[in-house]
Design a protein around this motif. Structure first.
Motif, short mmCIF file in Angstrom:
data_model
loop_
_atom_site.label_atom_id
_atom_site.label_comp_id
_atom_site.label_asym_id
_atom_site.label_seq_id
_atom_site.Cartn_x
_atom_site.Cartn_y
_atom_site.Cartn_z
N ARG A 1 -14.95 49.62 43.42
CA ARG A 1 -15.06 50.89 42.67
C ARG A 1 -16.06 51.83 43.34
O ARG A 1 -15.91 53.05 43.24
N GLU B 1 -17.32 53.85 30.42
CA GLU B 1 -15.89 54.19 30.49
C GLU B 1 -15.10 52.90 30.27
O GLU B 1 -15.57 51.81 30.59
N HIS C 1 -22.90 54.56 33.67
CA HIS C 1 -23.96 55.39 34.24
C HIS C 1 -25.16 55.28 33.30
O HIS C 1 -25.04 55.51 32.10
N1 GLU Z 1 -15.14 56.82 36.85
C1 GLU Z 1 -16.31 57.13 37.65
C2 GLU Z 1 -17.06 55.84 37.97
O1 GLU Z 1 -16.42 54.89 38.29
C3 GLU Z 1 -17.22 58.13 36.96
C4 GLU Z 1 -16.63 59.49 36.76
C5 GLU Z 1 -17.62 60.41 36.09
O2 GLU Z 1 -17.80 60.28 34.86
O3 GLU Z 1 -18.33 61.17 36.79
O4 GLU Z 1 -18.25 55.76 37.95
#
Ligand code: GLU
Ligand code: MG
Length: 436
Positions: free
Chosen positions: A283, A128, A229
């Protein structure tokens, strides 16, 4: 090719900054076997700009950045800028032997240990990022948010295709001007290479449009952060899933359970490698859909490890889809170190035959003490200091790094902590937004 066209021979350092030297494209052939010169102390450069002091290298020594031709990446230029052309490099000794602190080598070694058990890994880094804009944002996930950013979304996807990064989708995410671009999984080392390339291409295309894109872990403490992720599949020699077993809870095989248990066991120390900036821990708090707790979950976005859903639409192959998602990483992490450490932790769980972690299908923040104990829910470290402490205390993870790499790594992290010691969280977030 114009006379001044350049190819950057680069590596990704401990703070995930891509550094290196550029050669004339016309002379690339001559550099392929010998690479370009590099200096050990470069590994102690911090993302904040300074050299970490003390560092284990000093002014002594010589290395080479040796390009890996498989990583040759090119995105054509436009009217304003030349092509973005690069090759990712291994850091080697001047006789070509691998350097003990090279992050790509760290991952390669972890993957070959996995390979010795007959296990292959594919992975995808889901990034992201945010465009740094003052304009009021359009609603989260809206088409309007995507269209307002045009021509950026279409051009960045085109550039990522050109770069061989195999983007799958782009969409506006939850936070202001936030986007996500999942990419197709790739074999072990190539998945981390792809993560490095993706970030450079996204920033390049934004820059060409007079925008700035930042992958910083947290832009605004009041908003959602930018996660990475890491989606991991384990396969056998015939490319069949080793994680899928329809007879077990959440269809996760015994190997998968042990692998997950190893990651959870070492998670506090892993956090120092996967979410390693002074602002990263902010975060990773409950109810941010990042990491509310150290647990294994099925389709629950508050756990460190998630088993994403297996689609039963059309004729989707369930076994091929089942994988583990590690949600506790961010773009301040070197992807080779992060994935290598996750793999080693998973392997440790396999070697120790750790028991299956319970599958947490509810919000960990709502658990009382007995519930937390039943689900064996652990806490993510509250700060980078705590993560470094956990790393110092986890002899396994330190051992995987080796003494020299550990010392260099901790030196960089301590220097970063000093650099932001006087700043409050919002100021530190602004500082990191300009770096990542
Ligand atoms: N923005 C979220 C994070 O900091 C993830 C949100 C998602 O894609 O589930 O990991
Ligand atoms: Mg997302």
């Amino acid at each position: 090719m114009s006379a001044g066209e350049l190819v950057a021979l680069v590596c990704c350092d401990l703070g995930a900054i891509v550094r290196g030297r550029s050669v004339l494209a016309s002379e690339l052939g001559e550099q392929l076997d010998t690479g370009v010169s590099w200096v050990p102390a470069n590994l102690s450069l911090t993302p904040c700009g300074s050299l970490a002091e003390p560092n284990p290298f000093g002014s002594v020594g010589d290395l080479r950045l040796l390009p890996d031709p498989d990583t040759h990446t090119r995105v054509e230029g436009d009217q304003g800028s030349g092509p973005l052309e690069l090759m990712l490099c291994d850091i080697v000794e001047i006789d070509g032997q691998p350097w003990e602190c090279c992050p790509r080598r760290f991952l390669r070694d972890a993957l070959s240990e996995l390979g010795s058990l007959g296990v292959r890994l594919t992975a995808s880094f889901e990034h992201e990022f945010q465009l740094l804009r003052d304009a009021p944002p359009a609603p989260a996930f809206s088409l309007e948010a995507q269209r307002r950013a045009e021509p950026f979304p279409a051009q960045v996807m085109g550039a990522l295709v050109e770069a061989g990064a195999h983007p799958e989708r782009i969409f506006a995410e939850y936070a202001p001007h936030q986007f996500e671009i999942p990419v197709r999984p790739a074999r072990g080392l190539a998945s981390a290479d792809r993560s490095v390339v993706l970030k450079e291409v996204v920033r390049e295309i934004a820059r060409r449009q007079g925008l700035a894109a930042s992958f910083t872990p947290l832009l605004d403490p009041a908003e959602a952060g930018n996660g990475v992720h890491v989606h991991i599949s384990l396969l056998d020699d015939a490319e069949e899933s080793l994680l899928y077993d329809a007879s077990r809870p959440a269809c996760l095989s015994e190997l998968g359970e042990r692998f997950a248990a190893g990651i959870l066991l070492h998670a506090p120390a892993l956090s120092a490698l996967t979410a390693p900036s002074p602002i990263s821990a902010a975060r990773l708090r409950p109810h941010r859909w990042s990491v509310g707790a150290l647990a294994l979950a099925s389709q629950n976005r508050e756990a460190l490890l998630r088993i994403p859903p297996v689609l039963r639409l059309a004729h989707e192959d369930a076994a091929a889809q089942l994988h583990l998602e590690y949600r506790g990483a961010d773009a301040a992490a070197n992807p080779y170190l992060a994935l290598g450490a996750i793999v080693r932790a998973g392997l440790d769980g396999v070697h120790r035959e750790l028991p299956a972690p319970p599958i947490l299908e509810r919000d960990p923040a709502g658990l009382d003490e007995a519930g937390a104990a039943r689900y064996r829910v652990g806490q993510w470290p509250a700060s980078l200091e705590d993560s470094l402490q956990a790393l110092a205390e986890d002899e396994s993870v330190r051992g995987w790094l080796g003494e020299l790499l550990y010392e260099a790594y901790v030196g960089v992290k301590r220097a970063e902590l000093r650099a932001v010691a006087e700043l409050d969280l919002s100021e530190a977030c602004r500082r990191y937004a300009a770096i990542y």
